[in-house]
Structure formats: C-alpha cells, structure tokens
Enzyme design. Structure first.
Site, short mmCIF file in Angstrom:
data_model
loop_
_atom_site.label_atom_id
_atom_site.label_comp_id
_atom_site.label_asym_id
_atom_site.label_seq_id
_atom_site.Cartn_x
_atom_site.Cartn_y
_atom_site.Cartn_z
N CYS A 1 6.13 9.07 -11.03
CA CYS A 1 6.79 7.80 -11.38
C CYS A 1 5.72 6.84 -11.90
O CYS A 1 4.73 6.56 -11.21
CB CYS A 1 7.44 7.24 -10.11
SG CYS A 1 8.17 5.63 -10.32
N SER B 1 10.83 7.95 -8.19
CA SER B 1 11.79 7.01 -7.61
C SER B 1 13.21 7.57 -7.71
O SER B 1 14.10 7.11 -7.00
CB SER B 1 11.71 5.68 -8.36
OG SER B 1 11.92 5.90 -9.74
N1 DGL Z 1 10.57 6.49 -12.35
C1 DGL Z 1 10.35 5.17 -12.86
C2 DGL Z 1 9.12 5.12 -13.77
O1 DGL Z 1 8.62 6.15 -14.21
C3 DGL Z 1 11.56 4.65 -13.62
C4 DGL Z 1 12.80 4.46 -12.81
C5 DGL Z 1 12.74 3.29 -11.84
O2 DGL Z 1 12.80 2.13 -12.29
O3 DGL Z 1 12.65 3.56 -10.66
O4 DGL Z 1 8.63 4.06 -14.04
#
Ligand code: DGL
Length: 262
Positions: A70, A8
């Site tokens: 993510c 993300s």
């Molecule tokens: N990349 C997201 C995760 O690993 C965290 C950042 C977001 O909230 O987008 O959950």
C-alpha cells in the site's frame, strides 16, 4: 516462513498476483485491511495505527518478509516500522515498501519530468518527490492527489473513470513519465495509457514489483533461505463484504478469502 503482503484493501492483490506468477514456489499470506479502507484520506495517526496492527499480525503468522503493498501505508509508516517498530516488536522480520522500487524503476528508465498520482495522504507526505530526487537530483516531480479514483475502482464504476482521470492528468502537461502511486491504479493503467500521448511512460507497480522482489531475494540469501517453498497461498481480510469478494474474484479467480480479527 512466509512472505506477507499487506494492503489497506484488495488493490494489493494485483501485486500479489505478479509475485505468484514470477515466484510461485514461495508461501504467501495476504492481508487486506478492508475494515478500515480507504486509508488514503485518513490522518497519519490512524494510518500508522492500522498499519502497525496489520504488520504485527503478519509477523505473528510467521512471515519473515513483509511487503507493504500500500503506497499510503508505505508513505506514512514504513520508515517508523523499519527503524523503530520492527527491531523492537518483531525482530527478525524484514519489512519493505513499494515507493523506493517504483522510484528506482522510474529513474533507471530515464524519467526526468515525473507526474505522480496517489492518495491524499501519499501526496501530503511528498515521499515520491523525496525518493526520486534522492536518486536523481535533476528530476522535476509533480504530485497530485486523486481522491476520486479509489472509490470509483472499488465500486467497479469504470464508466465515469475516463472523465475523472482526464481531469487529474491535465495537471501534468509537461511530463515524460507518470507514476501510478497507488495499489489500485494498475487496474486503470490502460485508461491512463490511452489518455496520454505515447511519449509518456506509465509506471505501474504490477509491472515492476515482481522483478524487484526476485532481485531482492537474490541479493539477500539470509532471508531467502528462511522462506519455505510449499506454493501455499492464504488470503485474509479484516472484513468480508460482497463488493470486496467481487473485486478479489476478478483479480484472482479461484480466491478463497478468510476474515480475520486481531
Ligand atoms: N492501497 C492504497 C494505496 O496504495 C489505496 C487505497 C486506500 O486509500 O486505502 O495508496
């Protein structure tokens, strides 16, 4: 064909860095959906839409294997992508996530009373409890949402980190292992280790995903043989901003980031 990595935002660069260190020969394409970050506090519908758009983009850019780095996107979208979306919309592309490799690592290290900190969406999905209990039905899992951590990390605000972390970690008085269930958290793994007693194992995805990918490629020669070996790296985001560039440069010093629209 390349290995695509999706996050993300830029937290997934931490995992990409370990892939590049352990498997430098492959061609990598990173995509961070910085225009829509953070995913962790959004609805499942939004997270699913953004994740589908992003993996489709990576597939169109000739990625044979896509790692959803993510946790939030893995929790909400991976099963749908693997079972429905990929076979129909991007046949021949294999999509993997980060939750199962993390759960496997925890269980094989003997974890029994496991704490998980993650975004609100990941915790709401209960994916960690489900995957850990599939591997060992005797484990006790407590998942706690830590919505303040990503904004603090993104803002580079590490001064207030320990106070906020202490609060979250006090929810797990009995645990023997803590899973950092968010791609941003490897950046605060040492804070967690300092705040917890030595008997608590902190499981951080930057320390396990490289080995897991190497192992996956060994077990799947039909995928490995489609991957090209030119050591190329491309880093794309959906929105460049100074904060993002600063974080990216801290993680990968010679990084060149491109903005892409799809
Ligand atoms: N990349 C997201 C995760 O690993 C965290 C950042 C977001 O909230 O987008 O959950």
């Amino acid at each position: 064909m390349k290995i695509g990595i999706f996050d993300s935002g830029l937290g997934g660069l931490v995992i990409t860095k370990t892939f590049i260190n352990i498997l430098p020969e492959y061609d990598y394409l990173y995509l961070g959906d910085t225009a829509h970050l953070p995913y962790g506090e959004k609805t499942s519908g939004r997270i699913l839409k953004y994740t589908l758009d992003s993996v489709k983009y990576l597939a169109e850019q000739n990625c044979r294997l896509i790692i959803i780095a993510c946790n939030t996107a893995t929790s909400v979208a991976l099963r749908y992508i693997q079972q429905k979306f990929a076979p129909l919309c991007m046949p021949g592309v294999k999509v993997l996530g980060v939750v199962i490799p993390t759960a496997e690592t925890a269980v094989s290290a003997g974890a029994k009373r496991i704490g998980v900190i993650a975004t609100s969406a990941t915790v709401a999905s209960h994916i960690y409890a489900a995957e850990l209990q599939k591997l060992d039905s005797s484990v006790v899992v407590k998942e706690v949402a830590a919505p303040q951590l990503v904004p603090l990390i993104e803002a580079g605000n590490f001064q207030n980190m320990n106070n906020v972390l202490k609060d979250y970690l006090s929810a797990f008085p009995e645990m023997d292992s803590l899973i950092l269930g968010c791609t941003h958290y490897p950046l605060i793994k040492e804070n967690c280790r300092r705040l917890l007693s030595d008997s608590v194992k902190v499981i951080s995805q930057d320390e396990l995903m490289g080995k897991k990918l190497a192992d996956y490629l060994r077990r799947h020669p039909e995928i490995e043989s489609d991957l090209t070996h030119n050591c190329s790296r491309r880093f794309c985001v959906t929105k460049i901003n100074p904060e993002a560039s600063r974080i990216a440069a801290r993680l990968i010093p010679d990084i060149f980031m491109e903005e892409v629209v799809f």
